[in-house]
Each structure stands twice: as structure tokens, then as C-alpha cells.
Motif scaffolding. Structure first.
Motif, PDB file in Angstrom:
ATOM      1  N   MET A 226       0.837  -1.206   0.000  1.00  0.00           N
ATOM      2  CA  MET A 226       0.000   0.000   0.000  1.00  0.00           C
ATOM      3  C   MET A 226       0.870   1.255   0.000  1.00  0.00           C
ATOM      4  O   MET A 226       0.538   2.265  -0.627  1.00  0.00           O
ATOM      5  CB  MET A 226      -0.918  -0.001   1.211  1.00  0.00           C
ATOM      6  CG  MET A 226      -1.953  -1.096   1.207  1.00  0.00           C
ATOM      7  SD  MET A 226      -2.922  -1.027   2.737  1.00  0.00           S
ATOM      8  CE  MET A 226      -3.567  -2.698   2.758  1.00  0.00           C
ATOM      9  N   LYS A 227       1.993   1.190   0.712  1.00  0.00           N
ATOM     10  CA  LYS A 227       2.917   2.324   0.707  1.00  0.00           C
ATOM     11  C   LYS A 227       3.466   2.544  -0.710  1.00  0.00           C
ATOM     12  O   LYS A 227       3.642   3.686  -1.141  1.00  0.00           O
ATOM     13  CB  LYS A 227       4.058   2.072   1.690  1.00  0.00           C
ATOM     14  CG  LYS A 227       4.983   3.266   1.872  1.00  0.00           C
ATOM     15  CD  LYS A 227       5.947   3.054   3.031  1.00  0.00           C
ATOM     16  CE  LYS A 227       6.807   4.293   3.244  1.00  0.00           C
ATOM     17  NZ  LYS A 227       7.684   4.170   4.424  1.00  0.00           N
ATOM     18  N   ALA A 228       3.711   1.450  -1.413  1.00  0.00           N
ATOM     19  CA  ALA A 228       4.146   1.564  -2.810  1.00  0.00           C
ATOM     20  C   ALA A 228       3.060   2.219  -3.649  1.00  0.00           C
ATOM     21  O   ALA A 228       3.347   3.063  -4.512  1.00  0.00           O
ATOM     22  CB  ALA A 228       4.478   0.179  -3.357  1.00  0.00           C
ATOM     23  N   ARG A 229       1.819   1.838  -3.396  1.00  0.00           N
ATOM     24  CA  ARG A 229       0.686   2.419  -4.124  1.00  0.00           C
ATOM     25  C   ARG A 229       0.639   3.931  -3.954  1.00  0.00           C
ATOM     26  O   ARG A 229       0.312   4.676  -4.892  1.00  0.00           O
ATOM     27  CB  ARG A 229      -0.601   1.795  -3.592  1.00  0.00           C
ATOM     28  CG  ARG A 229      -1.908   2.382  -4.119  1.00  0.00           C
ATOM     29  CD  ARG A 229      -3.052   2.013  -3.179  1.00  0.00           C
ATOM     30  NE  ARG A 229      -2.899   2.635  -1.868  1.00  0.00           N
ATOM     31  CZ  ARG A 229      -3.610   2.274  -0.791  1.00  0.00           C
ATOM     32  NH1 ARG A 229      -4.488   1.296  -0.867  1.00  0.00           N
ATOM     33  NH2 ARG A 229      -3.412   2.898   0.368  1.00  0.00           N
ATOM     34  N   ASP A 230       0.963   4.402  -2.751  1.00  0.00           N
ATOM     35  CA  ASP A 230       0.849   5.826  -2.434  1.00  0.00           C
ATOM     36  C   ASP A 230       2.132   6.615  -2.696  1.00  0.00           C
ATOM     37  O   ASP A 230       2.143   7.832  -2.524  1.00  0.00           O
ATOM     38  CB  ASP A 230       0.458   5.990  -0.954  1.00  0.00           C
ATOM     39  CG  ASP A 230      -0.893   5.359  -0.639  1.00  0.00           C
ATOM     40  OD1 ASP A 230      -1.735   5.283  -1.560  1.00  0.00           O
ATOM     41  OD2 ASP A 230      -1.099   4.930   0.509  1.00  0.00           O
ATOM     42  N   ALA A 231       3.212   5.929  -3.101  1.00  0.00           N
ATOM     43  CA  ALA A 231       4.501   6.604  -3.300  1.00  0.00           C
ATOM     44  C   ALA A 231       4.461   7.504  -4.537  1.00  0.00           C
ATOM     45  O   ALA A 231       3.831   7.176  -5.541  1.00  0.00           O
ATOM     46  CB  ALA A 231       5.617   5.569  -3.431  1.00  0.00           C
TER      47      ALA A 231
END
Length: 219
Positions: free
Chosen positions: A84-89
Motif C-alpha cells: 500500500m505504501k508503494a501504491r501511495d509513493a
């Protein structure tokens, strides 16, 4: 941010007591308090796009993994939260880096599963099935460059056809059904999406996720 120093340290567990009769050792360290949301609730908020909730989940899980580095469920939460952090990066290199960490952690979690995992209740399912579902749904959401989408979809197909999933009431597994429908649509497999939405209608015609699934396949 340490779990003992932020609001996640006050997560209450009795909101899910109706679903579980045993909890992982690390959950027993979470103190009761006035906060209404469990770690799972915060995780579900993050999965819907709330990046702040995602950061809270990561902070909590990272702290707990220091004490329980071999806990399969914590490792799965960490892997999915990193995805999810990758999604928001913002930057593509960060998306790639966080996605890889997520995949590696989810693979580690899947490798940690044992017979005991599938006999340990968690959130209305069993821990092994929950982890497999979480991994499959996360794999499908990853960028195509990670080459995990087909794998995740194959895992979901196996689970949706399994007797084990059908053993549990619809309520605690409804999130798997709706994400499976979304995954099938994402994979451009409309017939499978419709099949799974119709199955939801048969099992729980008035459930909000059922209504959402039917609307998705009718578009």
C-alpha cells in the motif's frame, strides 16, 4: 512511532471477540482503551486508500515484528502494508522498492504457514486462510512489472473454489468475495467476476458488498 506511544496501542479486541476464540500472542500485548478501531480495522481503512491509516499500521507492525519476527500474520500485514505504501509513493523507484519489500514479506509469510496456522482462528476465518487471501489480493494489486498478478489471481481462484472457504459464514469472508470480484474485473475476466458476484447474491443478497459486486459486474 512506537505502538506503545500512539493511538494504535489502545486498540480494543472485544469488537472481534464474536469471531475469535484465540488470539496471537502479540495481540495480547495491545492494551484496551476507548479507541474503537482494531488493527484490522485500520488495515482495512488503509486498503481503501487511507494513507495515514497505512502508516499507522506499518508503525504498529514494525514494532511488533521486533518482538515476533517469525510471526506469519504480522509478516503478512507488513508485506501488504508495504504494498500500500508503494501504491501511495510519488516516485517510481520508491514504488518499485516498496513493492519488492511487500512481495518478499508476503512470500516469507506464506512459507511460514503450518498445519497449526489453519487451525488457529483469526477474524472469523483461520489464520492460514486469512494470510493466503491477503497475499493473493495484494499480489493482484501490484504493478504489472512485479509479475505477481497472474499468481494472485490463480490463488484467488483456488480459494474461491475451496470447501475450506465455504465452511465459514459469509460475513467474515465477504471482503475476500468483493476483492475477488474486483480482481477478476481487473484481470478482464468478466465471466468469472459475474460468477463470483452471483455466488455472493446467493449467499447474502442484502449484504452491502453483494450489492457493490452486482453493480460492478453490470457496468
Amino acid at each position: 512511532m512506537n505502538i506503545k506511544d500512539n493511538w494504535l496501542s489502545r486498540i480494543v479486541l472485544f469488537s472481534i471477540v464474536v469471531f475469535i476464540t484465540a488470539t496471537p500472542a502479540w495481540l495480547n500485548q495491545v492494551n484496551a482503551g476507548p479507541i474503537q478501531k482494531t488493527l484490522q480495522d485500520a488495515f482495512m481503512d488503509a486498503s481503501k486508500g487511507n494513507s495515514d491509516a497505512g502508516e499507522h499500521v506499518l508503525s504498529a507492525v514494525e514494532s511488533l515484528l521486533i518482538q515476533y519476527p517469525e510471526d506469519a500474520l504480522l509478516t503478512a500485514y507488513y508485506g501488504s502494508a508495504m504494498s500500500m505504501k508503494a501504491r501511495d509513493a510519488w516516485f517510481p523507484w520508491n514504488r518499485q522498492k516498496f513493492s519488492k519489500i511487500g512481495v518478499d514479506s508476503l512470500n516469507k509469510s506464506l512459507n511460514q504457514l503450518s498445519a497449526e496456522s489453519f487451525n488457529k482462528p483469526y477474524y472469523g476465518l483461520n489464520e492460514g486462510l486469512y494470510i493466503q487471501s491477503l497475499a493473493a489480493i495484494t499480489f493482484i494489486s501490484l504493478p504489472e512489472s512485479m509479475d505477481q498478478r497472474e499468481r494472485g489471481f490463480a490463488m484467488l481462484k483456488d480459494m474461491m473454489a475451496s470447501e475450506e472457504l465455504g465452511y465459514y459464514p459469509f460475513g467474515p469472508r465477504a471482503w475476500i468475495h468483493i476483492d475477488a470480484v474486483k480482481a477478476a474485473i481487473n484481470m478482464e475476466d468478466q465471466s468469472t467476476a459475474a460468477k463470483w458476484a452471483n455466488e455472493m447474491q446467493r449467499l447474502a443478497p442484502t449484504h452491502p458488498y453483494t450489492q457493490q459486486a452486482l453493480e460492478l459486474v453490470e457496468k
